[in-house]
Design a protein around this motif. Structure first.
Motif, PDB file in Angstrom:
ATOM      1  N   GLY A 197     -17.805   4.469  29.128  1.00  0.00           N
ATOM      2  CA  GLY A 197     -18.294   3.563  28.131  1.00  0.00           C
ATOM      3  C   GLY A 197     -18.479   2.224  28.655  1.00  0.00           C
ATOM      4  O   GLY A 197     -18.457   1.308  27.795  1.00  0.00           O
ATOM      5  N   THR A 198     -18.696   1.602  30.042  1.00  0.00           N
ATOM      6  CA  THR A 198     -18.802   0.633  30.581  1.00  0.00           C
ATOM      7  C   THR A 198     -20.110   0.202  30.605  1.00  0.00           C
ATOM      8  O   THR A 198     -20.621  -1.016  30.503  1.00  0.00           O
ATOM      9  N   ASP A 199     -21.155   1.193  30.846  1.00  0.00           N
ATOM     10  CA  ASP A 199     -22.537   1.123  31.311  1.00  0.00           C
ATOM     11  C   ASP A 199     -23.370   1.912  30.769  1.00  0.00           C
ATOM     12  O   ASP A 199     -23.041   3.196  30.325  1.00  0.00           O
ATOM     13  N   ARG A 200     -24.462   1.712  30.197  1.00  0.00           N
ATOM     14  CA  ARG A 200     -25.637   2.527  29.598  1.00  0.00           C
ATOM     15  C   ARG A 200     -26.399   3.405  30.669  1.00  0.00           C
ATOM     16  O   ARG A 200     -26.392   3.056  31.856  1.00  0.00           O
ATOM     17  N   THR A 201     -26.554   4.680  30.387  1.00  0.00           N
ATOM     18  CA  THR A 201     -27.068   5.395  31.318  1.00  0.00           C
ATOM     19  C   THR A 201     -28.636   5.452  31.262  1.00  0.00           C
ATOM     20  O   THR A 201     -29.107   6.118  32.142  1.00  0.00           O
ATOM     21  N   GLY A 202     -29.349   4.825  30.314  1.00  0.00           N
ATOM     22  CA  GLY A 202     -30.678   4.809  30.134  1.00  0.00           C
ATOM     23  C   GLY A 202     -31.211   5.979  29.207  1.00  0.00           C
ATOM     24  O   GLY A 202     -32.493   5.994  28.723  1.00  0.00           O
ATOM     25  N   LYS A 203     -30.306   6.914  28.832  1.00  0.00           N
ATOM     26  CA  LYS A 203     -30.671   7.849  27.953  1.00  0.00           C
ATOM     27  C   LYS A 203     -30.561   7.201  26.618  1.00  0.00           C
ATOM     28  O   LYS A 203     -29.523   6.723  26.041  1.00  0.00           O
ATOM     29  N   ILE A 204     -31.633   7.385  25.816  1.00  0.00           N
ATOM     30  CA  ILE A 204     -31.777   6.781  24.392  1.00  0.00           C
ATOM     31  C   ILE A 204     -32.362   7.785  23.376  1.00  0.00           C
ATOM     32  O   ILE A 204     -33.374   8.507  23.764  1.00  0.00           O
ATOM     33  N   ASN A 205     -31.605   7.859  22.289  1.00  0.00           N
ATOM     34  CA  ASN A 205     -32.092   9.049  21.119  1.00  0.00           C
ATOM     35  C   ASN A 205     -32.479   7.963  20.176  1.00  0.00           C
ATOM     36  O   ASN A 205     -31.719   7.103  19.637  1.00  0.00           O
ATOM     37  N   LYS A 206     -33.874   8.182  19.614  1.00  0.00           N
ATOM     38  CA  LYS A 206     -34.247   7.459  18.697  1.00  0.00           C
ATOM     39  C   LYS A 206     -34.617   8.367  17.482  1.00  0.00           C
ATOM     40  O   LYS A 206     -34.993   9.251  17.420  1.00  0.00           O
ATOM     41  N   TYR A 207     -33.724   8.221  16.088  1.00  0.00           N
ATOM     42  CA  TYR A 207     -33.841   8.775  14.953  1.00  0.00           C
ATOM     43  C   TYR A 207     -34.749   8.046  13.808  1.00  0.00           C
ATOM     44  O   TYR A 207     -34.186   7.077  13.553  1.00  0.00           O
ATOM     45  N   ALA A 208     -35.715   8.596  13.367  1.00  0.00           N
ATOM     46  CA  ALA A 208     -36.417   7.858  12.118  1.00  0.00           C
ATOM     47  C   ALA A 208     -35.538   8.266  10.881  1.00  0.00           C
ATOM     48  O   ALA A 208     -35.195   9.389  10.564  1.00  0.00           O
ATOM     49  N   LEU A 209     -35.435   6.959  10.254  1.00  0.00           N
ATOM     50  CA  LEU A 209     -34.333   7.065   9.193  1.00  0.00           C
ATOM     51  C   LEU A 209     -35.000   7.944   8.099  1.00  0.00           C
ATOM     52  O   LEU A 209     -34.015   8.666   7.220  1.00  0.00           O
ATOM     53  N   ASN A 210     -36.374   8.100   8.059  1.00  0.00           N
ATOM     54  CA  ASN A 210     -36.772   8.908   6.786  1.00  0.00           C
ATOM     55  C   ASN A 210     -36.698  10.310   7.206  1.00  0.00           C
ATOM     56  O   ASN A 210     -37.044  11.204   6.229  1.00  0.00           O
ATOM     57  N   LYS A 211     -36.504  10.786   8.456  1.00  0.00           N
ATOM     58  CA  LYS A 211     -36.016  12.147   8.656  1.00  0.00           C
ATOM     59  C   LYS A 211     -34.851  12.584   8.833  1.00  0.00           C
ATOM     60  O   LYS A 211     -34.258  13.700   8.878  1.00  0.00           O
ATOM     61  N   ILE A 212     -33.820  11.630   8.550  1.00  0.00           N
ATOM     62  CA  ILE A 212     -32.319  11.967   8.564  1.00  0.00           C
ATOM     63  C   ILE A 212     -31.999  12.527   7.376  1.00  0.00           C
ATOM     64  O   ILE A 212     -32.504  12.063   6.108  1.00  0.00           O
ATOM     65  N   LYS A 213     -31.153  13.735   7.430  1.00  0.00           N
ATOM     66  CA  LYS A 213     -31.232  14.595   6.234  1.00  0.00           C
ATOM     67  C   LYS A 213     -29.445  14.948   6.168  1.00  0.00           C
ATOM     68  O   LYS A 213     -28.866  14.716   7.177  1.00  0.00           O
ATOM     69  N   LYS A 214     -29.015  15.072   4.939  1.00  0.00           N
ATOM     70  CA  LYS A 214     -27.707  15.784   4.722  1.00  0.00           C
ATOM     71  C   LYS A 214     -26.596  14.666   5.452  1.00  0.00           C
ATOM     72  O   LYS A 214     -25.929  14.973   6.461  1.00  0.00           O
ATOM     73  N   LEU A 215     -26.852  13.527   5.336  1.00  0.00           N
ATOM     74  CA  LEU A 215     -26.072  12.208   5.755  1.00  0.00           C
ATOM     75  C   LEU A 215     -24.497  12.448   5.470  1.00  0.00           C
ATOM     76  O   LEU A 215     -24.341  12.643   4.334  1.00  0.00           O
ATOM     77  N   GLU A 216     -23.669  12.396   6.164  1.00  0.00           N
ATOM     78  CA  GLU A 216     -22.164  12.478   5.885  1.00  0.00           C
ATOM     79  C   GLU A 216     -21.423  11.518   6.608  1.00  0.00           C
ATOM     80  O   GLU A 216     -21.802  11.277   7.802  1.00  0.00           O
ATOM     81  N   PHE A 217     -20.390  11.026   6.026  1.00  0.00           N
ATOM     82  CA  PHE A 217     -19.546  10.062   6.935  1.00  0.00           C
ATOM     83  C   PHE A 217     -17.859  10.516   6.774  1.00  0.00           C
ATOM     84  O   PHE A 217     -17.520  11.078   5.855  1.00  0.00           O
TER      85      PHE A 217
END
Length: 121
Positions: free
Chosen positions: A68-88
């Motif tokens: 958890g010290t450095d970023r790997t360069g991998k990025i996941n980008k999620y469009a908010l209008n396509k996120i379904k069934k959100l749970e917390f």
């Protein structure tokens, strides 16, 4: 020196730059250090396995290495209008949602989960 003078608030630097990690004044257009465009950044959260940026249109996950010290360069980008069934939440704090018919589970620090609920509900 009057002790009340030490308690004066100089400014709110709560908008964290996703690029360099520096706190910026709310509603600033560019980072005061690296000049990254922040016009669309709503919030940024540093967490252990990744950092999360919320923009007006996306939830962006910046993956980190095992420690958890450095970023790997991998990025996941999620469009908010396509996120379904959100749970917390759960027995552990995590953000769960469906994206492109796949279940995504992001474990988060409890304090970050509470803040993210404010933005995504």
């Amino acid at each position: 020196m009057d002790s009340n003078q030490n308690n004066d608030i100089i400014g709110d630097f709560s908008l964290i730059c996703p690029e360099c990690g520096v706190g910026n004044p709310k509603n600033t257009e560019n980072c005061i250090v690296c000049d990254k465009d922040l016009k669309h950044t709503v919030a940024f959260f540093e967490d252990d396995p990744f950092d999360l940026e919320i923009t007006e249109e996306h939830l962006i996950e910046y993956r980190k290495n095992f420690w958890g010290t450095d970023r790997t360069g991998k990025i996941n980008k999620y469009a908010l209008n396509k996120i379904k069934k959100l749970e917390f939440g759960s027995s552990i704090s995590r953000l769960i949602f469906e994206y492109n018919r796949k279940r995504v589970i992001l474990p988060l620090r409890e304090e970050n989960l509470i803040k993210i609920k404010e933005f995504l509900k």
